[in-house]
Design a protein around this motif. Structure first.
Motif, PDB file in Angstrom:
ATOM      1  N   GLN A   1       2.200  11.919  -9.936  1.00  0.00           N
ATOM      2  CA  GLN A   1       1.485  13.189  -9.875  1.00  0.00           C
ATOM      3  C   GLN A   1       2.443  14.383  -9.773  1.00  0.00           C
ATOM      4  N   HIS A   2       3.697  14.124  -9.327  1.00  0.00           N
ATOM      5  CA  HIS A   2       4.671  15.202  -9.146  1.00  0.00           C
ATOM      6  C   HIS A   2       5.995  14.862  -9.843  1.00  0.00           C
ATOM      7  N   PRO A   3       5.975  14.845 -11.183  1.00  0.00           N
ATOM      8  CA  PRO A   3       7.198  14.504 -11.919  1.00  0.00           C
ATOM      9  C   PRO A   3       8.305  15.555 -11.752  1.00  0.00           C
ATOM     10  N   GLU A   4       7.949  16.763 -11.322  1.00  0.00           N
ATOM     11  CA  GLU A   4       8.943  17.825 -11.140  1.00  0.00           C
ATOM     12  C   GLU A   4       9.828  17.592  -9.920  1.00  0.00           C
ATOM     13  N   MET A   5       9.436  16.684  -9.013  1.00  0.00           N
ATOM     14  CA  MET A   5      10.213  16.470  -7.790  1.00  0.00           C
ATOM     15  C   MET A   5      11.250  15.371  -8.006  1.00  0.00           C
ATOM     16  N   ASP A   6      12.355  15.487  -7.246  1.00  0.00           N
ATOM     17  CA  ASP A   6      13.442  14.486  -7.315  1.00  0.00           C
ATOM     18  C   ASP A   6      13.252  13.471  -6.182  1.00  0.00           C
TER      19      ASP A   6
ATOM     20  N   LYS B   1       0.841  -1.198   0.000  1.00  0.00           N
ATOM     21  CA  LYS B   1       0.000   0.000   0.000  1.00  0.00           C
ATOM     22  C   LYS B   1       0.885   1.260   0.000  1.00  0.00           C
ATOM     23  N   LYS B   2       1.956   1.252   0.837  1.00  0.00           N
ATOM     24  CA  LYS B   2       2.877   2.398   0.899  1.00  0.00           C
ATOM     25  C   LYS B   2       3.577   2.597  -0.439  1.00  0.00           C
ATOM     26  N   GLN B   3       4.036   1.483  -1.033  1.00  0.00           N
ATOM     27  CA  GLN B   3       4.717   1.578  -2.334  1.00  0.00           C
ATOM     28  C   GLN B   3       3.780   2.135  -3.397  1.00  0.00           C
ATOM     29  N   ASP B   4       2.531   1.670  -3.395  1.00  0.00           N
ATOM     30  CA  ASP B   4       1.552   2.151  -4.382  1.00  0.00           C
ATOM     31  C   ASP B   4       1.278   3.636  -4.200  1.00  0.00           C
ATOM     32  N   MET B   5       1.172   4.073  -2.932  1.00  0.00           N
ATOM     33  CA  MET B   5       0.925   5.504  -2.660  1.00  0.00           C
ATOM     34  C   MET B   5       2.112   6.341  -3.129  1.00  0.00           C
ATOM     35  N   LEU B   6       3.348   5.866  -2.878  1.00  0.00           N
ATOM     36  CA  LEU B   6       4.538   6.605  -3.300  1.00  0.00           C
ATOM     37  C   LEU B   6       4.603   6.674  -4.825  1.00  0.00           C
ATOM     38  N   SER B   7       4.312   5.543  -5.498  1.00  0.00           N
ATOM     39  CA  SER B   7       4.334   5.532  -6.966  1.00  0.00           C
ATOM     40  C   SER B   7       3.330   6.534  -7.522  1.00  0.00           C
ATOM     41  N   LYS B   8       2.134   6.549  -6.950  1.00  0.00           N
ATOM     42  CA  LYS B   8       1.092   7.462  -7.405  1.00  0.00           C
ATOM     43  C   LYS B   8       1.526   8.914  -7.173  1.00  0.00           C
ATOM     44  N   PHE B   9       2.092   9.193  -5.998  1.00  0.00           N
ATOM     45  CA  PHE B   9       2.563  10.539  -5.678  1.00  0.00           C
ATOM     46  C   PHE B   9       3.662  10.960  -6.655  1.00  0.00           C
ATOM     47  N   MET B  10       4.590  10.012  -6.960  1.00  0.00           N
ATOM     48  CA  MET B  10       5.691  10.326  -7.884  1.00  0.00           C
ATOM     49  C   MET B  10       5.152  10.642  -9.281  1.00  0.00           C
TER      50      MET B  10
END
Length: 195
Positions: free
Chosen positions: A183-188, A172-181
């Motif tokens: 949604q925010h491609p500008e972040m490193d 669940k944590k990995q899926d949330m992080l993937s989704k967040f990443m």
């Protein structure tokens, strides 16, 4: 300098104490005018009576928190409060003929949901140590919905760990992080750690 010693009992001492406790419990239970067993959902009580008696000679009252079993005109065999509530409409009693002109009043008490293991049938009787009960294997279908869901999740997580795969919470944590990443491609995220 004083020497410190571990004061906890050894495995052998624990085994000996458990055996003594079990023997004491068995002796206490043997003095009761009935025998009983239980599962997580039911308690079964067997009360021996003389074989010449019929159901009309008996008083068997099952209430939400109380039981009374007697032969009419005599002192009660059982008269006390349950440690937990029962489902009265799902509880029954029958009269069974036994060997040597004996009979048993067999009582099935449907435990109210959530009452778990009973230490005794009536609160005035000697207690059993319910932490020492070894339950029979039960089926997932015997469990209520919430408990069943918890057990299935634990079984799934245990199997995933065994296979070296992420548990349901880790996934669940990995899926949330993937989704967040996404949604925010500008972040490193090159130094991100999942904890």
């Amino acid at each position: 300098m004083s020497e410190s010693r571990d004061q906890s009992p050894s495995a052998e001492e624990r085994r000996k104490k458990d055996a003594e406790d079990r023997k004491r419990e068995e002796e206490e239970q043997a003095t009761l005018p009935y025998k009983w067993t239980q599962t997580l959902t039911e308690a079964e009580v067997s009360v021996p009576i003389p074989g010449n008696l019929k159901s009309r000679d008996l008083i068997v009252e099952l209430k939400k928190t109380h039981i009374k079993v007697a032969i009419k005109g005599q002192d009660s065999i059982i008269d006390g409060d349950f440690p937990h509530s029962i489902l009265v409409d799902d509880s029954t009693w029958t009269l069974i003929s036994g060997p040597n002109n004996t009979k048993d009043i067999n009582i099935t008490l449907a435990k109210a949901p959530g009452s778990n293991w009973w230490a005794h049938i009536v609160t005035s009787a000697p207690k059993l140590d319910t932490t020492k009960i070894t339950p029979e294997n039960s089926k997932l279908s015997d469990l209520d919905g919430e408990t069943r869901g918890m057990v299935e999740k634990m079984m799934y997580d245990q199997e995933m760990k065994r296979q070296g795969k992420p548990t349901s919470d880790e996934q669940k944590k990995q899926d949330m992080l993937s989704k967040f990443m996404q949604q925010h491609p500008e972040m490193d995220f090159s130094n991100a750690k999942i904890g």
